[in-house]
Design a protein around this motif. Structure first.
Motif, PDB file in Angstrom:
ATOM      1  N   SER A 296       0.820  -1.211   0.000  1.00 40.07           N
ATOM      2  CA  SER A 296       0.000   0.000   0.000  1.00 40.07           C
ATOM      3  C   SER A 296       0.857   1.267   0.000  1.00 40.07           C
ATOM      4  CB  SER A 296      -0.905   0.001   1.237  1.00 40.07           C
ATOM      5  OG  SER A 296      -1.532   1.250   1.390  1.00 40.07           O
ATOM      6  N   GLU A 297       0.449   2.221  -0.788  1.00 41.97           N
ATOM      7  CA  GLU A 297       1.129   3.521  -0.804  1.00 41.97           C
ATOM      8  C   GLU A 297       0.611   4.415   0.328  1.00 41.97           C
ATOM      9  OE1 GLU A 297       3.746   4.179  -2.660  1.00 41.97           O
ATOM     10  OE2 GLU A 297       3.501   2.143  -3.461  1.00 41.97           O
ATOM     11  N   GLU A 298      -0.502   4.015   0.944  1.00 38.50           N
ATOM     12  CA  GLU A 298      -1.121   4.822   1.993  1.00 38.50           C
ATOM     13  C   GLU A 298      -0.587   4.495   3.391  1.00 38.50           C
ATOM     14  OE1 GLU A 298      -3.491   7.074   1.008  1.00 38.50           O
ATOM     15  OE2 GLU A 298      -3.066   6.378  -1.030  1.00 38.50           O
ATOM     16  N   CYS A 299       0.216   3.437   3.506  1.00 35.96           N
ATOM     17  CA  CYS A 299       0.633   2.985   4.833  1.00 35.96           C
ATOM     18  C   CYS A 299       1.514   4.029   5.524  1.00 35.96           C
ATOM     19  CB  CYS A 299       1.388   1.663   4.714  1.00 35.96           C
ATOM     20  SG  CYS A 299       1.843   1.007   6.325  1.00 35.96           S
ATOM     21  N   VAL A 300       1.296   4.192   6.838  1.00 36.39           N
ATOM     22  CA  VAL A 300       2.025   5.218   7.590  1.00 36.39           C
ATOM     23  C   VAL A 300       3.431   4.756   7.972  1.00 36.39           C
ATOM     24  CG1 VAL A 300      -0.076   6.210   8.540  1.00 36.39           C
ATOM     25  CG2 VAL A 300       1.082   4.418   9.814  1.00 36.39           C
ATOM     26  N   TRP A 301       3.687   3.432   7.948  1.00 37.06           N
ATOM     27  CA  TRP A 301       4.985   2.941   8.388  1.00 37.06           C
ATOM     28  C   TRP A 301       5.994   2.925   7.253  1.00 37.06           C
ATOM     29  CZ3 TRP A 301       4.619   3.020  13.330  1.00 37.06           C
ATOM     30  CH2 TRP A 301       3.452   2.612  13.980  1.00 37.06           C
ATOM     31  N   PRO A 302       7.239   3.301   7.499  1.00 38.94           N
ATOM     32  CA  PRO A 302       8.285   3.203   6.466  1.00 38.94           C
ATOM     33  C   PRO A 302       8.470   1.745   6.035  1.00 38.94           C
ATOM     34  CG  PRO A 302       9.041   4.548   8.316  1.00 38.94           C
ATOM     35  CD  PRO A 302       7.747   3.914   8.740  1.00 38.94           C
ATOM     36  N   LYS A 303       8.745   1.557   4.748  1.00 38.88           N
ATOM     37  CA  LYS A 303       8.844   0.212   4.196  1.00 38.88           C
ATOM     38  C   LYS A 303       9.943  -0.612   4.862  1.00 38.88           C
ATOM     39  CE  LYS A 303       5.692   0.922   0.975  1.00 38.88           C
ATOM     40  NZ  LYS A 303       4.351   0.348   1.086  1.00 38.88           N
ATOM     41  N   GLU A 304      11.069   0.015   5.193  1.00 39.72           N
ATOM     42  CA  GLU A 304      12.165  -0.729   5.799  1.00 39.72           C
ATOM     43  C   GLU A 304      11.736  -1.316   7.149  1.00 39.72           C
ATOM     44  OE1 GLU A 304      15.693  -2.620   6.071  1.00 39.72           O
ATOM     45  OE2 GLU A 304      14.849  -1.583   4.338  1.00 39.72           O
ATOM     46  N   GLN A 305      10.992  -0.519   7.927  1.00 38.69           N
ATOM     47  CA  GLN A 305      10.510  -1.022   9.214  1.00 38.69           C
ATOM     48  C   GLN A 305       9.519  -2.161   9.021  1.00 38.69           C
ATOM     49  OE1 GLN A 305       9.125   2.737  10.828  1.00 38.69           O
ATOM     50  NE2 GLN A 305      10.871   2.857  12.208  1.00 38.69           N
ATOM     51  N   LEU A 306       8.684  -2.055   8.001  1.00 37.25           N
ATOM     52  CA  LEU A 306       7.727  -3.122   7.712  1.00 37.25           C
ATOM     53  C   LEU A 306       8.438  -4.396   7.276  1.00 37.25           C
ATOM     54  CD1 LEU A 306       4.898  -1.172   5.851  1.00 37.25           C
ATOM     55  CD2 LEU A 306       4.707  -2.301   8.069  1.00 37.25           C
ATOM     56  N   ARG A 307       9.507  -4.252   6.467  1.00 32.80           N
ATOM     57  CA  ARG A 307      10.254  -5.440   6.046  1.00 32.80           C
ATOM     58  C   ARG A 307      10.903  -6.130   7.247  1.00 32.80           C
ATOM     59  NH1 ARG A 307      10.883  -2.551   1.088  1.00 32.80           N
ATOM     60  NH2 ARG A 307      12.549  -1.242   1.949  1.00 32.80           N
ATOM     61  N   ASN A 308      11.423  -5.324   8.179  1.00 32.55           N
ATOM     62  CA  ASN A 308      11.983  -5.903   9.404  1.00 32.55           C
ATOM     63  C   ASN A 308      10.903  -6.628  10.202  1.00 32.55           C
ATOM     64  OD1 ASN A 308      14.519  -4.900   8.822  1.00 32.55           O
ATOM     65  ND2 ASN A 308      14.258  -3.046  10.050  1.00 32.55           N
ATOM     66  N   GLN A 309       9.704  -6.012  10.246  1.00 36.79           N
ATOM     67  CA  GLN A 309       8.594  -6.639  10.962  1.00 36.79           C
ATOM     68  C   GLN A 309       8.198  -7.961  10.295  1.00 36.79           C
ATOM     69  OE1 GLN A 309       4.856  -4.488  10.954  1.00 36.79           O
ATOM     70  NE2 GLN A 309       4.082  -5.573  12.749  1.00 36.79           N
ATOM     71  N   TRP A 310       8.227  -7.970   8.983  1.00 42.53           N
ATOM     72  CA  TRP A 310       7.929  -9.195   8.231  1.00 42.53           C
ATOM     73  C   TRP A 310       8.885 -10.321   8.634  1.00 42.53           C
ATOM     74  CZ3 TRP A 310       4.717 -11.257   4.395  1.00 42.53           C
ATOM     75  CH2 TRP A 310       5.214 -12.378   3.725  1.00 42.53           C
ATOM     76  N   HIS A 311      10.185 -10.017   8.622  1.00 41.85           N
ATOM     77  CA  HIS A 311      11.189 -11.043   8.936  1.00 41.85           C
ATOM     78  C   HIS A 311      11.073 -11.518  10.388  1.00 41.85           C
ATOM     79  CE1 HIS A 311      13.059 -10.934   5.057  1.00 41.85           C
ATOM     80  NE2 HIS A 311      13.295  -9.638   5.135  1.00 41.85           N
ATOM     81  N   GLU A 312      10.773 -10.596  11.291  1.00 40.08           N
ATOM     82  CA  GLU A 312      10.613 -10.961  12.700  1.00 40.08           C
ATOM     83  C   GLU A 312       9.418 -11.894  12.877  1.00 40.08           C
ATOM     84  OE1 GLU A 312       9.403  -8.641  16.746  1.00 40.08           O
ATOM     85  OE2 GLU A 312      10.819  -7.590  15.440  1.00 40.08           O
ATOM     86  N   THR A 313       8.313 -11.563  12.205  1.00 41.00           N
ATOM     87  CA  THR A 313       7.112 -12.391  12.297  1.00 41.00           C
ATOM     88  C   THR A 313       7.352 -13.755  11.662  1.00 41.00           C
ATOM     89  OG1 THR A 313       5.786 -10.372  12.143  1.00 41.00           O
ATOM     90  CG2 THR A 313       4.623 -12.443  11.807  1.00 41.00           C
TER      91      THR A 313
END
Length: 327
Positions: A296-313
């Motif tokens: 999503s282009e509307e997401c408030v979180w920076p993509k790098e933080q989301l990618r880190n969250q993905w890997h952690e999950t």
């Protein structure tokens, strides 16, 4: 539960009738974070030098919940929460409601092992409270119930299998049957308890050597696994952490030891099985959510933080699936 009488009386001049900080009576203000409705929680100071936290309603769905917790529950807990100084009148419109808390200073949300173990012991205390007289509390938190997550994953099996494939993982039909059976057993066997509801690392902090648990507005009645998962394995883009199977086991041991000392005995092997099935479903559901945010282009979180969250999950998912395979 409010602060001193003088503080409480003064507090009503610090806020306008519209529920905003009154700049005529405060000397500085600092925005701390933004709620989903666009309103900010702020630190502010007054002419005498005192500093406080102003918390307007930031999530309309939670109107009145945190105040209810302070009035009905907090006095029965150890002092692991900020003191409530004052709150708006209960009859005021939700959009104008507010609370003022003591300022605990700059908080450190490090999610170290000691913090997690301390939180697990305190969690056992609020899980041991009787919930019979708390029918006002809902039975659903800010995320869907675990059985709804399971249903969603199974309704979208193709995309769920694609997620797993991207991670070099797979769940067979018998795995899904086992997970469904364990979650059903957990729901039937475990007591309904008071859950904090949102115990991620950002809602825990050390203050002068004391553990503080913040933001009780998502409190509700649920199975204890909800709080345990949030404490141990729920990822958050702003608060990365590394959890190992050994740490997960230590947290559960501390929790169950404390719960047992309070007269609530839960069989440990079953609890671990239920937890790992629960964590698999919750983690897969979270991966679908994070994937949507990444696209999503509307997401408030920076993509790098989301990618880190993905890997952690994904790491949590892998560890819990390995445990499932060993049972």
């Amino acid at each position: 539960m409010v602060g001193s009488v003088n503080e409480e009386l003064d507090a009503y001049s610090w806020v306008t009738p519209e529920g905003m900080l009154n700049d005529h009576y405060i000397t500085s203000r600092e925005q701390l974070y933004k709620g989903i409705n666009g309103r900010y929680v702020e630190r502010f100071t007054i002419p005498t030098g005192g500093s406080y936290i102003f918390k307007p309603l930031t999530n309309p769905a939670q109107h009145g919940r945190e105040r209810w917790m302070y009035e009905h529950v907090m006095s029965g807990l150890p002092p692991i929460y900020p003191q409530l100084i004052a709150a708006s009148d209960l009859t005021i419109a939700p959009a104008q409601s507010w609370m003022i808390y003591e300022d605990l200073g700059q908080l450190v949300h490090d999610s170290q092992e000691a913090t997690m173990l301390g939180a697990a012991a305190h969690m056992a205390v609020w899980h041991a409270l009787s919930v019979t007289d708390w029918s006002e509390l809902p039975r659903v938190g800010q995320k869907p119930p675990i059985h709804t997550m399971l249903d969603e994953l199974q309704m979208h099996r193709q995309s769920t299998d694609e997620f797993l494939s991207r991670l070099d993982m797979q769940l067979s039909e018998s795995d899904w049957d086992k997970i469904s059976r364990l979650i059903l057993m957990a729901e039937e066997e475990l007591p309904t308890v008071l859950c904090h509801g949102d115990l991620h690392p950002g809602n825990m902090a050390e203050v002068d050597g004391r553990l503080v648990i913040l933001d009780w507005e998502h409190a509700h009645l649920n199975a204890p696994l909800w709080d345990i998962f949030h404490l141990v394995d729920l990822s958050h883009p702003l608060f990365p952490r590394t959890v190992t199977p050994a740490l997960r086991e230590r947290v559960m041991d501390v929790y169950l030891d404390k719960l047992g000392s309070l007269g609530m005995q839960i069989e440990r092997v079953s609890f671990a099985e239920w937890y790992h099935a629960y964590a698999i479903v919750f983690s897969l559901w979270m991966l679908r959510l994070i994937d949507g945010d990444l696209r999503s282009e509307e997401c408030v979180w920076p993509k790098e933080q989301l990618r880190n969250q993905w890997h952690e999950t994904a790491a949590t998912l892998e560890q819990c699936m390995k445990h499932l395979g060993e049972e």
